[in-house]
Design a protein around this motif. Structure first.
Motif, PDB file in Angstrom:
ATOM      1  N   ARG A 134     -13.072  -2.796  19.234  1.00  0.00           N
ATOM      2  CA  ARG A 134     -13.244  -4.142  18.920  1.00  0.00           C
ATOM      3  C   ARG A 134     -11.443  -4.323  17.995  1.00  0.00           C
ATOM      4  NH1 ARG A 134     -16.680  -5.486  15.788  1.00  0.00           N
ATOM      5  NH2 ARG A 134     -17.536  -6.445  17.773  1.00  0.00           N
ATOM      6  N   ALA A 135     -10.794  -3.257  17.471  1.00  0.00           N
ATOM      7  CA  ALA A 135      -9.597  -3.009  16.727  1.00  0.00           C
ATOM      8  C   ALA A 135      -7.984  -2.977  18.111  1.00  0.00           C
ATOM      9  CB  ALA A 135      -9.884  -2.667  16.040  1.00  0.00           C
ATOM     10  N   GLU A 136      -8.503  -1.704  18.984  1.00  0.00           N
ATOM     11  CA  GLU A 136      -7.261  -1.397  19.860  1.00  0.00           C
ATOM     12  C   GLU A 136      -8.176  -1.238  20.925  1.00  0.00           C
ATOM     13  OE1 GLU A 136      -5.091  -0.793  22.201  1.00  0.00           O
ATOM     14  OE2 GLU A 136      -4.241  -1.506  20.314  1.00  0.00           O
ATOM     15  N   GLU A 154      -7.010  -0.954  12.263  1.00  0.00           N
ATOM     16  CA  GLU A 154      -6.260  -1.303  12.436  1.00  0.00           C
ATOM     17  C   GLU A 154      -4.948  -0.360  11.550  1.00  0.00           C
ATOM     18  OE1 GLU A 154      -5.232  -5.320  13.107  1.00  0.00           O
ATOM     19  OE2 GLU A 154      -6.553  -5.626  14.869  1.00  0.00           O
ATOM     20  N   ARG A 155      -5.676  -0.253   9.959  1.00  0.00           N
ATOM     21  CA  ARG A 155      -4.229  -0.442   9.158  1.00  0.00           C
ATOM     22  C   ARG A 155      -4.453   1.211   8.603  1.00  0.00           C
ATOM     23  NH1 ARG A 155      -1.838  -3.469   5.111  1.00  0.00           N
ATOM     24  NH2 ARG A 155      -2.134  -5.254   6.509  1.00  0.00           N
ATOM     25  N   LEU A 156      -6.018   2.112   9.287  1.00  0.00           N
ATOM     26  CA  LEU A 156      -6.290   3.112   8.384  1.00  0.00           C
ATOM     27  C   LEU A 156      -5.913   4.026   9.850  1.00  0.00           C
ATOM     28  CD1 LEU A 156      -9.442   3.266   6.163  1.00  0.00           C
ATOM     29  CD2 LEU A 156      -6.492   3.904   5.188  1.00  0.00           C
ATOM     30  N   PHE A 157      -6.124   3.295  10.902  1.00  0.00           N
ATOM     31  CA  PHE A 157      -6.590   4.807  12.092  1.00  0.00           C
ATOM     32  C   PHE A 157      -5.599   4.142  12.682  1.00  0.00           C
ATOM     33  CE2 PHE A 157     -11.050   4.689  10.563  1.00  0.00           C
ATOM     34  CZ  PHE A 157     -10.850   6.018  10.356  1.00  0.00           C
ATOM     35  N   VAL A 158      -5.760   2.677  13.801  1.00  0.00           N
ATOM     36  CA  VAL A 158      -4.578   2.621  14.680  1.00  0.00           C
ATOM     37  C   VAL A 158      -2.871   2.598  14.333  1.00  0.00           C
ATOM     38  CG1 VAL A 158      -3.689   0.818  16.115  1.00  0.00           C
ATOM     39  CG2 VAL A 158      -6.010   0.994  15.870  1.00  0.00           C
ATOM     40  N   THR A 170       0.900  -1.311   0.199  1.00  0.00           N
ATOM     41  CA  THR A 170       0.115  -0.104  -0.117  1.00  0.00           C
ATOM     42  C   THR A 170       0.709   1.484   0.114  1.00  0.00           C
ATOM     43  OG1 THR A 170      -2.089   1.154   0.919  1.00  0.00           O
ATOM     44  CG2 THR A 170      -0.403   0.945   2.653  1.00  0.00           C
ATOM     45  N   THR A 171       0.254   2.218  -0.245  1.00  0.00           N
ATOM     46  CA  THR A 171       1.016   3.781  -0.505  1.00  0.00           C
ATOM     47  C   THR A 171       0.258   4.836   0.476  1.00  0.00           C
ATOM     48  OG1 THR A 171      -0.217   4.083  -2.871  1.00  0.00           O
ATOM     49  CG2 THR A 171       1.782   3.116  -2.616  1.00  0.00           C
ATOM     50  N   HIS A 172       0.541   5.796   0.752  1.00  0.00           N
ATOM     51  CA  HIS A 172       0.271   7.049   1.430  1.00  0.00           C
ATOM     52  C   HIS A 172      -1.142   7.450   0.488  1.00  0.00           C
ATOM     53  CE1 HIS A 172       3.129   6.865   4.399  1.00  0.00           C
ATOM     54  NE2 HIS A 172       3.834   8.187   4.396  1.00  0.00           N
ATOM     55  N   GLU A 173      -0.915   7.630  -0.748  1.00  0.00           N
ATOM     56  CA  GLU A 173      -2.271   8.194  -1.308  1.00  0.00           C
ATOM     57  C   GLU A 173      -3.693   7.109  -1.410  1.00  0.00           C
ATOM     58  OE1 GLU A 173       0.930   7.678  -2.432  1.00  0.00           O
ATOM     59  OE2 GLU A 173       1.291   9.657  -3.130  1.00  0.00           O
TER      60      GLU A 173
END
Length: 364
Positions: A252-254, A193-197, A152-155
């Motif tokens: 649930r994710a964190e 998890e991947r987008l926020f945490v 994945t990339t920042h974009e």
């Protein structure tokens, strides 16, 4: 028009043949034509292949790479194909109620909600199935690279953030999905998890990364917009269920989501001025935490216990009736006291050897 925008390499005008060759603009234009034709009642009169559904779970798998590549133009707004997709899948809530003979007043302080259509403009595909396919094939696999070994990339993450923001009803058009769809699909644990945490807990000291300058501010903006959109809405039953669904997804994710993000996301979703409704949300959320504590590994269970204590304190100090807050606090204390009678040390994860013993082994 059809011959100008759709060209089949094999002369076969079926979407299975044409879809792999379409670019994002062509997809958006086809969906827009189908949406307009349905509004005028002439969808069945469209020429082939527009008289058959383009947006199906099977076709989304084929065009996921094309939709992923629109991340190159995500700033300052998404590619036009996404707006065409949302308009194809949704309809104005007020119009839907008029068709059913209902005339309930909407909250005029916010833009009108767009609910999933009962029947899509073309075909009989379920709108929820299409949403699930978009999330799984485009957001999870193509943009975030989860479960398929992709990068994945920042974009791409920025586009994923924009799509999640739209599906949570925090942008225009303001989509109103069901709480269960938001909790179990849009904000599934891997996405949170991947987008926020993973983004908001990037180091803030020392050598800063590019994510701190670009992705982290964008992530916090999307997070705040999701919370604000729900909190600013009318506190009816659907709104309370959406608040609870969002809070459960983040927790649930964190379990330490608010501490890591340095926000009051979960607290703001659960503690509001409405008396009875808020107490109901807090009770449901406490039961949710109890189940997670019993089912989680020790290190995560500790986080959920701390989250439970935080909610208990907020319940006692909130603007609700004192009796309601005390009842919630008592239920939390009862759960913790009952748990204190059980010895769970045998279920804990095996401890790793300390550094001194490792050094001794190396010396030998």
């Amino acid at each position: 028009i059809v011959s100008g925008i759709l060209r089949s390499p094999k002369g076969n005008m079926a979407w299975s043949t044409i879809a792999p060759c379409l670019n994002a603009e062509q997809i958006g234009l086809c969906l827009h034509i189908q949406t307009l034709a349905s509004a005028s009642g002439s969808a069945s009169e469209l020429p082939e292949p527009l008289n058959t559904p383009l947006l199906t779970p099977e076709n989304i798998t084929v065009v996921s790479t094309t939709l992923r590549d629109t991340s190159a133009v995500v700033s300052p707004r998404c590619h036009l194909v996404w707006n065409a997709i949302w308009l194809y899948l949704t309809e104005n809530v007020a119009e839907g109620k008029k068709k059913q003979g209902k005339t309930e007043k909407e909250n005029t302080s916010l833009s009108p909600k767009q609910a999933l259509r009962r029947s899509l403009p073309v075909g009989s595909t379920s709108g929820e199935d299409v949403i699930k396919a978009i999330v799984d094939e485009v957001i999870v696999k193509s943009l975030l690279g989860i479960g398929c070994g992709g990068n994945t990339t920042h974009e791409r993450r920025t586009l994923a953030l924009s799509l999640v923001q739209a599906l949570c009803g925090a942008s225009r058009p303001r989509i109103g999905l069901s709480p269960s769809l938001i909790e179990n699909v849009v904000l599934q644990s891997s996405i949170v998890e991947r987008l926020f945490v993973d983004v908001v807990q990037t180091a803030s000291g020392g050598r800063s990364s590019r994510a701190e300058h670009t992705l982290k501010p964008r992530t916090l903006h999307v997070l705040n917009s999701i919370v604000d959109a729900v909190v600013s809405d009318r506190a009816d039953e659907d709104n309370m269920k959406t608040r609870l669904a969002l809070a459960k997804s983040f927790a649930r994710a964190e379990p330490r989501f608010d501490a890591i993000s340095k926000t009051d996301t979960i607290v703001s979703l659960l503690v509001v001025d409405s008396k009875g409704a808020t107490a109901g949300i807090l009770n449901d959320y406490v039961v949710f935490l109890e189940r997670l504590i019993c089912a989680s590994a020790p290190h995560k269970a500790v986080g959920y216990v701390n989250a439970m204590l935080t909610i208990g304190k907020k319940a006692v100090r909130s603007d609700n009736d004192d009796a309601e807050g005390i009842n919630i606090a008592e239920s939390i204390l009862c759960f913790l006291l009952v748990g204190a009678f059980f010895d769970l040390s045998g279920l804990s994860e095996p401890k790793t050897k300390d550094k001194k013993s490792k050094k001794r082994q190396k010396g030998r």
